[in-house]
Enzyme design. Structure first.
Site, PDB file in Angstrom:
ATOM      1  N   CYS A 163      12.640  63.603-133.204  1.00 14.75           N
ATOM      2  CA  CYS A 163      11.625  62.807-132.494  1.00 14.75           C
ATOM      3  C   CYS A 163      11.869  61.302-132.604  1.00 14.75           C
ATOM      4  CB  CYS A 163      10.244  63.153-133.023  1.00 14.75           C
ATOM      5  SG  CYS A 163       9.954  64.937-133.046  1.00 14.75           S
ATOM      6  N   HIS A 302       3.818  56.285-133.840  1.00 11.86           N
ATOM      7  CA  HIS A 302       4.379  57.600-133.530  1.00 11.86           C
ATOM      8  C   HIS A 302       3.225  58.533-133.133  1.00 11.86           C
ATOM      9  CE1 HIS A 302       7.434  60.636-133.415  1.00 11.86           C
ATOM     10  NE2 HIS A 302       6.883  61.362-134.376  1.00 11.86           N
ATOM     11  N   GLU A 313       1.310  57.948-141.438  1.00 14.56           N
ATOM     12  CA  GLU A 313       1.711  56.754-140.683  1.00 14.56           C
ATOM     13  C   GLU A 313       0.696  55.631-140.866  1.00 14.56           C
ATOM     14  OE1 GLU A 313       3.444  55.341-136.336  1.00 14.56           O
ATOM     15  OE2 GLU A 313       2.378  57.248-136.467  1.00 14.56           O
ATOM     16  N   LYS A 334       1.252  59.001-126.903  1.00  8.69           N
ATOM     17  CA  LYS A 334       1.262  60.473-126.878  1.00  8.69           C
ATOM     18  C   LYS A 334      -0.110  61.057-126.554  1.00  8.69           C
ATOM     19  CE  LYS A 334       5.115  61.020-130.150  1.00  8.69           C
ATOM     20  NZ  LYS A 334       5.359  59.587-130.477  1.00  8.69           N
ATOM     21  N   HIS A 339       3.997  64.754-126.624  1.00  7.52           N
ATOM     22  CA  HIS A 339       5.138  64.358-127.459  1.00  7.52           C
ATOM     23  C   HIS A 339       6.428  64.706-126.732  1.00  7.52           C
ATOM     24  CE1 HIS A 339       7.683  63.350-130.625  1.00  7.52           C
ATOM     25  NE2 HIS A 339       7.134  64.017-131.635  1.00  7.52           N
ATOM     26  N   PHE A 398      11.692  64.947-137.522  1.00  2.00           N
ATOM     27  CA  PHE A 398      12.002  66.002-138.477  1.00  2.00           C
ATOM     28  C   PHE A 398      13.328  65.674-139.166  1.00  2.00           C
ATOM     29  CE2 PHE A 398       9.617  69.850-136.390  1.00  2.00           C
ATOM     30  CZ  PHE A 398       8.414  69.249-136.699  1.00  2.00           C
TER      31      PHE A 398
END
Length: 413
Positions: A163, A302, A313, A334, A339, A398
């Site tokens: 991502c 994010h 975050e 998002k 996403h 990830f």
């Protein structure tokens, strides 16, 4: 001597618009591009919603034969690159093609091709496999196809960091120009993974929200958040050295000031719980730009709408910006487009550039229920008109990958 790098072109294919103007207007109007999955029957699937690209016709951007030789993620990349190059006014007949490069990634690549041909292998045997399977599925083909389509012969790379792919791709393009490897770079990410195995795989991880209400599906920083919504699309930008842009009289949207990249070295899917890895990426980007935390006006987070990401975050932003964290506007694109995995960073970087250009920070759509642990200003309720001189965009992938880009208003020095 590092060269200054500016943004001169923007291109987007998204769930809320297939060009930058439509995409940006949708964000300003709080348009949510999430709905029931249309490409396969979701009766047996836990997650039934996604943010699909609508009314995309590859033949608007390339001939039919070329389109058939690309998977959807590559088609998105080429379409967005075409818009970005035209927006920038790049005329390849006037350029040294070996000084114009590409840094475009995809987190997953041609997942649909893999799935389709695996079914064929099982049902009909190996002799029936499409001869083009390999070039259809490999993730570097977004970058490769852009180079082929537009005659770009310079450095051509494909960053894959899940991502964080789009943000790393733009960051590496920025570095390539800073240190003289290229004068112009086409950069960003593309993704098209709304497929049975894609949805089933992320759902098995319990990463996807399983609600059937599109307005409560992607709700970053909301106390009731419960997973992300899969999106698809591409976000591509044209970066170039300031000297090159000025020499050809280009319109300059903004300047890329800094880039930070770190690894949590903690867990394959969860961010570090103290936010230290993401915080360090922000700190590095701010220092790279020669700026201070107090200079940051806006953070495009994010903001995936998972419990862990949004909480950790938030901690990271506080670690990086200190008390100033409570003074900045934070939002999550998002909340409207879902996403986009490897394309997320490209699309969100464009949102930052447009925020600087228009003096507007878009709403975090769907954010209704405050979470006492997420206590920053997440642009709840409606967007805000304000001067944005400095924005940072975060992407966390990830594997523990963290990437931050700092983009600022262009000022002659």
């Amino acid at each position: 001597m590092k060269r200054r790098v500016v943004v001169t072109g923007l291109g987007a294919i998204t769930p809320v618009g297939n060009d930058v103007e439509t995409f940006w207007n949708s964000l300003k109007n709080g348009v949510v591009g999430i709905g029931p999955i249309t490409t396969f029957d979701t009766a047996e699937y836990k997650a039934k919603l996604a943010a699909e690209v609508k009314d995309f016709d590859p033949k608007k951007y390339m001939d039919n034969k070329t389109a058939r030789r690309m998977e959807r993620f590559s088609q998105f990349a080429v379409a967005a690159a075409k818009e970005a190059l035209e927006d920038a006014g790049i005329d390849m007949e006037k350029e040294d093609p070996f000084r114009v490069g590409v840094s475009v990634g995809s987190g997953i690549g041609g997942l649909d091709a893999i799935e389709r041909e695996t079914r064929k292998l099982i049902e009909k045997g190996p002799s029936r496999i499409n001869p083009l399977l390999v070039p259809l599925m490999i993730s570097n083909m977004a970058a490769g196809n852009i180079g082929i389509q537009f005659g770009l012969k310079g450095k051509n790379i494909n960053v894959v960091t899940a991502c964080a792919t789009g943000t790393h791709s733009i960051g590496e393009a920025f570095r390539s120009i800073q240190y003289g490897e290229a004068d112009v770079m086409v950069a960003g990410g593309a993704e098209a993974s709304i497929t049975p195995i894609g949805i089933a795989g992320f759902a098995a991880l319990t990463a996807l929200n399983t609600t059937e209400d599109p307005k409560r599906a992607s709700i970053p920083f909301d106390k009731e958040r419960n997973g992300f919504v899969m999106g698809e699309g591409a976000g591509i930008v044209v970066l170039e050295s300031l000297e090159h842009a000025k020499a050809r009289g280009a319109k300059i949207y903004a300047e890329v000031g800094g880039y930070g990249a770190t690894c949590d070295a903690y867990h394959i899917t969860s961010p570090a719980e103290d936010g230290s890895g993401a915080a360090k990426a922000m700190e590095v980007a701010i220092a790279d730009a020669g700026m201070k935390p107090e200079d940051v006006d806006y953070v495009n987070a994010h903001g995936t709408s998972t419990h862990h990401n949004d909480l950790f975050e938030t901690k990271a932003i506080k670690l990086a910006l200190g008390e100033h964290a409570y003074e900045v506007k934070v939002n999550s694109t998002k909340s409207m487009v879902g996403h986009l995995l490897g394309a997320a960073g490209g699309v969100e970087f464009i949102a930052c550039v447009k925020s600087i250009e228009d003096g507007y920070v878009h709403v975090t759509a769907g954010l209704e229920v405050d979470d006492e642990e997420c206590d920053l200003d997440y642009t709840k309720g409606q967007g805000v008109s304000m001067d944005v001189n400095c924005a940072i965009s975060n992407s966390l992938g990830f594997g523990g990958h963290n990437a931050t880009l700092l983009v600022k208003k262009f000022v002659e020095e």
